[in-house]
Design a protein around this motif. Structure first.
Motif, PDB file in Angstrom:
ATOM      1  N   THR A 140      15.637 -26.832  39.202  1.00 40.30           N
ATOM      2  CA  THR A 140      14.929 -27.220  37.989  1.00 40.30           C
ATOM      3  C   THR A 140      15.712 -26.817  36.746  1.00 40.30           C
ATOM      4  OG1 THR A 140      12.866 -26.827  39.134  1.00 40.30           O
ATOM      5  CG2 THR A 140      12.754 -26.992  36.742  1.00 40.30           C
ATOM      6  N   PHE A 141      15.940 -27.788  35.857  1.00 39.76           N
ATOM      7  CA  PHE A 141      16.489 -27.444  34.549  1.00 39.76           C
ATOM      8  C   PHE A 141      16.317 -28.627  33.610  1.00 39.76           C
ATOM      9  CE2 PHE A 141      20.459 -29.776  33.846  1.00 39.76           C
ATOM     10  CZ  PHE A 141      20.647 -30.344  35.085  1.00 39.76           C
ATOM     11  N   GLY A 142      16.238 -28.307  32.342  1.00 41.45           N
ATOM     12  CA  GLY A 142      16.197 -29.344  31.312  1.00 41.45           C
ATOM     13  C   GLY A 142      15.117 -30.389  31.491  1.00 41.45           C
ATOM     14  N   GLY A 143      13.996 -30.011  32.054  1.00 41.17           N
ATOM     15  CA  GLY A 143      12.910 -30.969  32.191  1.00 41.17           C
ATOM     16  C   GLY A 143      12.998 -31.840  33.436  1.00 41.17           C
ATOM     17  N   TYR A 144      13.984 -31.565  34.278  1.00 41.96           N
ATOM     18  CA  TYR A 144      14.128 -32.367  35.490  1.00 41.96           C
ATOM     19  C   TYR A 144      14.196 -31.492  36.730  1.00 41.96           C
ATOM     20  CZ  TYR A 144      15.674 -35.589  31.919  1.00 41.96           C
ATOM     21  OH  TYR A 144      15.741 -36.352  30.795  1.00 41.96           O
ATOM     22  N   ILE A 145      13.861 -32.134  37.836  1.00 39.82           N
ATOM     23  CA  ILE A 145      14.078 -31.482  39.129  1.00 39.82           C
ATOM     24  C   ILE A 145      15.139 -32.299  39.859  1.00 39.82           C
ATOM     25  CG2 ILE A 145      13.057 -30.807  41.326  1.00 39.82           C
ATOM     26  CD1 ILE A 145      10.321 -30.847  39.950  1.00 39.82           C
ATOM     27  N   ASP A 146      16.213 -31.657  40.245  1.00 39.79           N
ATOM     28  CA  ASP A 146      17.234 -32.329  41.054  1.00 39.79           C
ATOM     29  C   ASP A 146      16.942 -32.035  42.516  1.00 39.79           C
ATOM     30  OD1 ASP A 146      18.424 -33.253  38.824  1.00 39.79           O
ATOM     31  OD2 ASP A 146      20.201 -31.987  38.940  1.00 39.79           O
ATOM     32  N   VAL A 147      16.862 -33.099  43.285  1.00 43.66           N
ATOM     33  CA  VAL A 147      16.554 -32.937  44.706  1.00 43.66           C
ATOM     34  C   VAL A 147      17.766 -33.383  45.511  1.00 43.66           C
ATOM     35  CG1 VAL A 147      14.967 -33.504  46.565  1.00 43.66           C
ATOM     36  CG2 VAL A 147      14.163 -33.544  44.194  1.00 43.66           C
ATOM     37  N   ILE A 148      18.255 -32.491  46.339  1.00 46.47           N
ATOM     38  CA  ILE A 148      19.397 -32.804  47.193  1.00 46.47           C
ATOM     39  C   ILE A 148      18.975 -32.526  48.638  1.00 46.47           C
ATOM     40  CG2 ILE A 148      21.771 -32.165  47.796  1.00 46.47           C
ATOM     41  CD1 ILE A 148      21.807 -33.311  45.080  1.00 46.47           C
ATOM     42  N   VAL A 149      19.341 -33.440  49.535  1.00 49.10           N
ATOM     43  CA  VAL A 149      18.994 -33.241  50.935  1.00 49.10           C
ATOM     44  C   VAL A 149      19.998 -32.285  51.570  1.00 49.10           C
ATOM     45  CG1 VAL A 149      18.683 -34.357  53.166  1.00 49.10           C
ATOM     46  CG2 VAL A 149      17.958 -35.512  51.074  1.00 49.10           C
ATOM     47  N   ARG A 150      19.516 -31.197  52.080  1.00 46.86           N
ATOM     48  CA  ARG A 150      20.387 -30.203  52.707  1.00 46.86           C
ATOM     49  C   ARG A 150      20.466 -30.395  54.209  1.00 46.86           C
ATOM     50  NH1 ARG A 150      23.819 -28.254  49.121  1.00 46.86           N
ATOM     51  NH2 ARG A 150      22.751 -27.637  47.224  1.00 46.86           N
ATOM     52  N   ALA A 197      11.797 -43.802  36.129  1.00 45.96           N
ATOM     53  CA  ALA A 197      11.892 -42.422  35.645  1.00 45.96           C
ATOM     54  C   ALA A 197      12.733 -41.577  36.597  1.00 45.96           C
ATOM     55  CB  ALA A 197      10.490 -41.828  35.502  1.00 45.96           C
ATOM     56  N   ILE A 198      12.824 -42.023  37.856  1.00 39.64           N
ATOM     57  CA  ILE A 198      13.611 -41.294  38.838  1.00 39.64           C
ATOM     58  C   ILE A 198      14.978 -41.954  38.955  1.00 39.64           C
ATOM     59  CG2 ILE A 198      13.794 -40.628  41.263  1.00 39.64           C
ATOM     60  CD1 ILE A 198      10.809 -40.700  41.457  1.00 39.64           C
ATOM     61  N   ASN A 199      16.012 -41.184  38.832  1.00 41.58           N
ATOM     62  CA  ASN A 199      17.353 -41.752  38.952  1.00 41.58           C
ATOM     63  C   ASN A 199      18.152 -41.034  40.026  1.00 41.58           C
ATOM     64  OD1 ASN A 199      17.013 -43.684  37.064  1.00 41.58           O
ATOM     65  ND2 ASN A 199      18.643 -43.003  35.731  1.00 41.58           N
ATOM     66  N   PRO A 200      19.046 -41.772  40.645  1.00 40.73           N
ATOM     67  CA  PRO A 200      19.889 -41.109  41.634  1.00 40.73           C
ATOM     68  C   PRO A 200      20.924 -40.196  40.972  1.00 40.73           C
ATOM     69  CG  PRO A 200      20.411 -43.448  41.511  1.00 40.73           C
ATOM     70  CD  PRO A 200      19.288 -43.215  40.565  1.00 40.73           C
ATOM     71  N   ILE A 201      21.291 -39.180  41.680  1.00 45.32           N
ATOM     72  CA  ILE A 201      22.406 -38.324  41.268  1.00 45.32           C
ATOM     73  C   ILE A 201      23.596 -38.809  42.072  1.00 45.32           C
ATOM     74  CG2 ILE A 201      23.329 -35.990  41.380  1.00 45.32           C
ATOM     75  CD1 ILE A 201      20.331 -35.066  41.345  1.00 45.32           C
ATOM     76  N   ALA A 236      28.123 -31.816  46.096  1.00 43.56           N
ATOM     77  CA  ALA A 236      26.894 -31.747  45.334  1.00 43.56           C
ATOM     78  C   ALA A 236      26.945 -32.199  43.896  1.00 43.56           C
ATOM     79  CB  ALA A 236      26.352 -30.341  45.384  1.00 43.56           C
ATOM     80  N   GLY A 237      26.365 -33.329  43.671  1.00 38.48           N
ATOM     81  CA  GLY A 237      26.476 -34.098  42.471  1.00 38.48           C
ATOM     82  C   GLY A 237      26.285 -33.497  41.095  1.00 38.48           C
ATOM     83  N   PRO A 238      25.128 -32.962  40.801  1.00 40.03           N
ATOM     84  CA  PRO A 238      24.790 -32.736  39.396  1.00 40.03           C
ATOM     85  C   PRO A 238      25.583 -31.607  38.769  1.00 40.03           C
ATOM     86  CG  PRO A 238      23.195 -31.708  40.810  1.00 40.03           C
ATOM     87  CD  PRO A 238      24.144 -32.410  41.700  1.00 40.03           C
ATOM     88  N   PRO A 239      25.696 -31.671  37.469  1.00 38.51           N
ATOM     89  CA  PRO A 239      26.365 -30.590  36.762  1.00 38.51           C
ATOM     90  C   PRO A 239      25.587 -29.300  36.957  1.00 38.51           C
ATOM     91  CG  PRO A 239      25.342 -32.171  35.253  1.00 38.51           C
ATOM     92  CD  PRO A 239      25.208 -32.716  36.613  1.00 38.51           C
ATOM     93  N   ARG A 240      26.271 -28.280  37.259  1.00 41.65           N
ATOM     94  CA  ARG A 240      25.543 -27.082  37.637  1.00 41.65           C
ATOM     95  C   ARG A 240      25.643 -25.969  36.599  1.00 41.65           C
ATOM     96  NH1 ARG A 240      22.509 -27.969  41.934  1.00 41.65           N
ATOM     97  NH2 ARG A 240      23.511 -29.455  43.257  1.00 41.65           N
ATOM     98  N   ARG A 241      25.094 -26.211  35.460  1.00 43.97           N
ATOM     99  CA  ARG A 241      25.089 -25.104  34.499  1.00 43.97           C
ATOM    100  C   ARG A 241      23.754 -24.502  34.691  1.00 43.97           C
ATOM    101  NH1 ARG A 241      23.131 -28.742  29.896  1.00 43.97           N
ATOM    102  NH2 ARG A 241      23.262 -30.618  31.030  1.00 43.97           N
ATOM    103  N   LEU A 242      23.209 -23.818  35.064  1.00 44.94           N
ATOM    104  CA  LEU A 242      21.853 -23.546  34.988  1.00 44.94           C
ATOM    105  C   LEU A 242      21.068 -22.661  35.839  1.00 44.94           C
ATOM    106  CD1 LEU A 242      20.710 -24.933  37.592  1.00 44.94           C
ATOM    107  CD2 LEU A 242      22.574 -26.030  36.735  1.00 44.94           C
TER     108      LEU A 242
END
Lengths: 296, 185
Positions: free
Chosen positions: A96-106, A149-153, A77-83
């Protein structure tokens, strides 16, 4: 065929080079570089861990991103997970954090309606569809078309894709106030008799010919190798420098194989030619395209 | 004495200027080929280089930057077609320079058939064939622009060419009128 399409080009690169005044360039550069790039981070949400060259960069930012085994991302699971206030959905996870929504396919095998409903529930107009994919791409995102505006993780080094190498996008980071539309295509297992619509070379990990070397071998030798894997040839594509690939169902056994691509479960398509080395396309980069004019 | 921030800022601008100087002409030509007026082409170019400025760290070195920029321009164009045009003053001056570049091409005979067939293709097929026929890219370069594998490009190109050949054979040449390509009729 390239030639007749080239004739429809309204301008060559060389002609374009003569269109713009030096002062215009200076003006445009000055205006662009006056843009506060750090203040605009809403438009550039992902700061990738390292710059990567070529294909990988193109993929990472891209219009069409070949993405990875979603199964891998469950662990990596890609994104940094502080949050986080994670809202775990059944098919997708939204964090949701820092103004973004990270979407990961489960759940890569969920029905498309579930994905779309879950996106919609989060106020995102993102459409997800599924296409038959060669085995290593099942459960991965193979195409993305949407706003910058949408970027891949990405998850580096945890997977391999034909276009992205080991730099694999595993999800999407979407600005929380993003209201545009985007499309996402997922690879799924092919049904019996169904052709793959997206694939990586058959010799890649997870594919039917993984571990074999077919490039540069004669057709006869490759057919023997295929038999050992219980794989058959659906068709041959014979390379022509001007006509592209021409379909053939039989070719001389002494010809050479350049590459093998998955075609359907248990079937591959072989790119072949008379010579050991693949025929290069005739480059046209430096050739000015004719300006259309009343013909004949 | 300049601060570290100033030095970084100058270096950043300098790198952007190099990228711009090396690649503006092919990107402009890309935009002109796919638009019907100078305003639109200027917007595509300005937005593409604005993206490069904002994401300078992502721009690959050397000629790969051109492919990266094509990829950006393609997405900007797609957003543009979806009505997400962000008209900005960045491109005003460029628009003026491009005011006369889009002349109505008049196609007759075989070329009109080809133009009509080309126009009838799905966007994805048309773009694939155009990247090869207009930008002169090879399979690997197209793959870099589209972010897919070289093999996927081959397969898609093969299919696109087949559909294009089919479209050419389906065009009723008697029904054609001049200016049968693009939005320039």
């Amino acid at each position: 065929m390239n030639d007749i399409i080239a004739e429809l080009s309204v301008i060559s690169d060389e002609q374009a080079a003569g269109l713009v005044a030096d002062a215009t360039h200076a003006d445009l550069i000055a205006k662009i570089t006056a843009t506060p790039y750090q203040a605009e981070r809403r438009d550039m949400p992902v700061r990738k861990p390292a710059r990567t060259a070529g294909l990988v960069a193109a993929v990472a930012m891209s219009v069409a991103a070949a993405i990875v085994a979603a199964a891998l991302l469950i662990n990596s699971a890609g994104p940094p997970r502080r949050l986080p206030r994670p809202i775990v959905a059944e098919a997708l996870s939204f964090t949701t954090f820092g103004g973004y929504i990270d979407v990961i396919v489960r759940d890569p095998l969920a029905d498309a309606k579930r994905y779309n409903a879950e996106f919609k529930a989060h106020g995102l107009h993102i459409r997800l569809s599924l296409v038959p994919a060669s085995p290593s791409l099942v459960g991965t995102v193979v195409y993305f078309d949407g706003s910058s505006a949408i970027n891949p993780i990405t998850a580096r080094g945890r997977c391999w894709t034909g276009g992205g190498g080991s730099h694999c996008p595993v999800g999407l980071r979407v600005p929380i106030d993003y209201h545009g539309a985007a499309s996402l295509v997922f690879g799924r297992a092919a049904l019996p008799g169904e052709h793959y619509e997206t694939m990586v070379p058959s010799t890649m990990p997870g594919e039917a010919l993984h571990g074999l070397r077919v490039a540069g071998r004669r057709v006869a030798a490759v057919l023997a190798m295929l038999a050992g894997r219980r794989v058959t040839v659906a068709r041959y594509l014979v390379e022509s420098p001007r006509r592209g690939n021409v379909v053939a169902h039989r070719v001389p056994l002494r010809w050479f194989v350049y590459e093998a691509d998955p075609w359907a479960p248990g079937q591959v398509v072989l790119f072949v030619g008379k010579t050991m080395h693949e025929v290069a396309y005739v480059p046209r980069t430096s050739q000015p395209a004719p300006t259309p004019s009343p013909a004949r | 004495m300049r601060s570290a921030q100033d030095v970084r800022s100058v270096g950043r601008r300098s790198r952007f200027e190099e990228i711009y100087a090396a690649h503006w002409a092919p990107i402009l030509a890309y935009a002109v080929r796919r638009t019907s007026n100078g305003d639109d082409a200027a917007d595509i170019v300005a937005e593409t280089f604005l993206t490069a400025w904002r994401r300078l760290d992502d721009v690959p070195p050397g000629d790969e930057a051109r492919l990266w920029l094509y990829g950006v321009a393609r997405r900007v164009l797609a957003n543009h077609h979806r009505g997400e045009r962000r008209k900005s003053e960045l491109s005003d001056r460029l628009s003026r320079d491009l005011a006369l570049v889009h002349q109505d091409p008049e196609y007759t005979g075989e070329r009109a058939v080809v133009a009509a067939a080309f126009r009838s293709l799905a966007d994805a097929d048309r773009e694939l064939l155009a990247l090869v026929g207009w930008e002169g890219l090879d399979h690997g370069e197209v793959a870099a622009v589209l972010g897919c594998s070289r093999n996927a490009v081959r397969i898609r190109l093969h299919r696109a060419r087949a559909r294009f050949a089919e479209a050419v054979s389906q065009v009723d040449s008697h029904a054609l009128v001049p200016n049968a390509i693009g939005d320039r009729s």
